[in-house]
Design an enzyme around this catalytic site. Structure first.
Site, PDB file in Angstrom:
ATOM      1  N   GLU A 175      -4.798  -2.043   4.358  1.00 24.95           N
ATOM      2  CA  GLU A 175      -5.110  -0.956   3.424  1.00 24.95           C
ATOM      3  C   GLU A 175      -5.863   0.160   4.150  1.00 24.95           C
ATOM      4  O   GLU A 175      -5.578   1.347   3.951  1.00 24.95           O
ATOM      5  CB  GLU A 175      -5.945  -1.469   2.243  1.00 24.95           C
ATOM      6  CG  GLU A 175      -5.246  -2.446   1.330  1.00 24.95           C
ATOM      7  CD  GLU A 175      -4.289  -1.807   0.327  1.00 24.95           C
ATOM      8  OE1 GLU A 175      -4.089  -0.572   0.355  1.00 24.95           O
ATOM      9  OE2 GLU A 175      -3.734  -2.557  -0.496  1.00 24.95           O
ATOM     10  N   ASP A 229      -0.307   2.148   1.146  1.00 26.69           N
ATOM     11  CA  ASP A 229      -0.486   0.769   0.687  1.00 26.69           C
ATOM     12  C   ASP A 229      -0.497  -0.164   1.881  1.00 26.69           C
ATOM     13  O   ASP A 229       0.148   0.111   2.904  1.00 26.69           O
ATOM     14  CB  ASP A 229       0.635   0.364  -0.274  1.00 26.69           C
ATOM     15  CG  ASP A 229       0.256  -0.828  -1.154  1.00 26.69           C
ATOM     16  OD1 ASP A 229      -0.923  -1.230  -1.156  1.00 26.69           O
ATOM     17  OD2 ASP A 229       1.135  -1.364  -1.836  1.00 26.69           O
ATOM     18  N   GLY A 230      -1.236  -1.242   1.757  1.00 25.83           N
ATOM     19  CA  GLY A 230      -1.292  -2.269   2.781  1.00 25.83           C
ATOM     20  C   GLY A 230      -0.961  -3.613   2.185  1.00 25.83           C
ATOM     21  O   GLY A 230      -1.096  -3.815   0.973  1.00 25.83           O
ATOM     22  N   ASP A 233       4.440   0.373  -1.324  1.00 26.98           N
ATOM     23  CA  ASP A 233       4.349  -1.090  -1.390  1.00 26.98           C
ATOM     24  C   ASP A 233       5.556  -1.739  -0.706  1.00 26.98           C
ATOM     25  O   ASP A 233       5.402  -2.682   0.073  1.00 26.98           O
ATOM     26  CB  ASP A 233       4.260  -1.537  -2.851  1.00 26.98           C
ATOM     27  CG  ASP A 233       4.208  -3.046  -2.990  1.00 26.98           C
ATOM     28  OD1 ASP A 233       3.159  -3.630  -2.645  1.00 26.98           O
ATOM     29  OD2 ASP A 233       5.208  -3.638  -3.440  1.00 26.98           O
ATOM     30  N   HIS A 258       1.439  -1.756  -8.807  1.00 24.81           N
ATOM     31  CA  HIS A 258       2.555  -2.390  -9.524  1.00 24.81           C
ATOM     32  C   HIS A 258       2.662  -1.891 -10.971  1.00 24.81           C
ATOM     33  O   HIS A 258       2.872  -2.663 -11.896  1.00 24.81           O
ATOM     34  CB  HIS A 258       2.437  -3.908  -9.463  1.00 24.81           C
ATOM     35  CG  HIS A 258       2.220  -4.392  -8.063  1.00 24.81           C
ATOM     36  ND1 HIS A 258       3.197  -4.343  -7.103  1.00 24.81           N
ATOM     37  CD2 HIS A 258       1.119  -4.878  -7.451  1.00 24.81           C
ATOM     38  CE1 HIS A 258       2.708  -4.807  -5.952  1.00 24.81           C
ATOM     39  NE2 HIS A 258       1.453  -5.136  -6.145  1.00 24.81           N
ATOM     40  N   ASP A 286      -3.893   2.009  -4.057  1.00 29.49           N
ATOM     41  CA  ASP A 286      -4.197   1.052  -5.123  1.00 29.49           C
ATOM     42  C   ASP A 286      -5.293   0.069  -4.720  1.00 29.49           C
ATOM     43  O   ASP A 286      -5.538  -0.909  -5.402  1.00 29.49           O
ATOM     44  CB  ASP A 286      -2.938   0.316  -5.589  1.00 29.49           C
ATOM     45  CG  ASP A 286      -2.283  -0.514  -4.505  1.00 29.49           C
ATOM     46  OD1 ASP A 286      -2.887  -0.718  -3.433  1.00 29.49           O
ATOM     47  OD2 ASP A 286      -1.139  -0.957  -4.721  1.00 29.49           O
TER      48      ASP A 286
END
Length: 177
Positions: free
Chosen positions: A56, A7-8, A148, A138, A81
């Site tokens: 990302e 994740d970024g 995250d 999320h 994501d």
């Protein structure tokens, strides 16, 4: 099957001064327990003057490189994501390469330095045992939530996730990132 979540994040995305980061969480199945897993590896990296898309991409590149080096003998799923990154991997990057790294508007592809790096790892012939999959962000998916928290350098969220899953995480050894 090894699960690698990337994740970024970037706070102040697109502004002159912003702080970004990326996170990677690797979950591996526990022997003899079909539902159990353990956190095998994690990384949190901070960056300045960046964007969310760059973070990302950095996370994805690092996740693939990790699969290529540390988990080469396993099948890996790399979850992210970011629809932007998934689209790049599954479609756009191949068109861009054929088109001289120009997009559909005949302009140089954004984040070209990272897109080149991603292309290099995607075309690595020695390791065909990974796939890239989109996961909803999320959505309370543990690996994605850990990545995250790492991307945002959110130590409180990271600790809370690990504590709420202490049956699979020895969270005390992971609190100092």
């Amino acid at each position: 099957m090894i699960e690698i979540y990337t994740d970024g994040s970037c706070l102040g995305n697109g502004k002159e001064t912003n702080i970004g980061g990326f996170g990677i969480a690797v979950l591996i199945p526990e022997q003899g327990d079909l539902n159990g897993f353990r956190l095998d590896y994690y990384e949190s990296v901070k960056a300045y003057d960046t964007t969310n898309n760059r973070m990302e991409l950095e996370a994805l590149i690092k996740g693939i490189k990790l699969a290529l080096s540390k988990y080469k003998d396993y099948k890996c799923i790399i979850y992210l994501d970011s629809l932007y990154c998934v689209n790049i991997c599954q479609d756009w990057i191949w068109k861009w390469a054929e088109n001289g790294w120009l997009n559909s508007k005949q302009k140089t592809v954004e984040n070209i330095d990272l897109v080149y790096k991603l292309y290099e790892v995607l075309t690595e012939k020695d390791f065909p045992n990974y796939i890239i999959k989109k996961v909803p962000g999320h959505a309370n998916i543990v690996g994605n939530e850990v990545a995250d928290a790492l991307a945002k350098n959110d130590k409180a969220k990271f600790a809370k996730i690990l504590q709420s899953h202490e049956e699979v995480f020895d969270f005390t050894k992971f609190l100092d990132f």
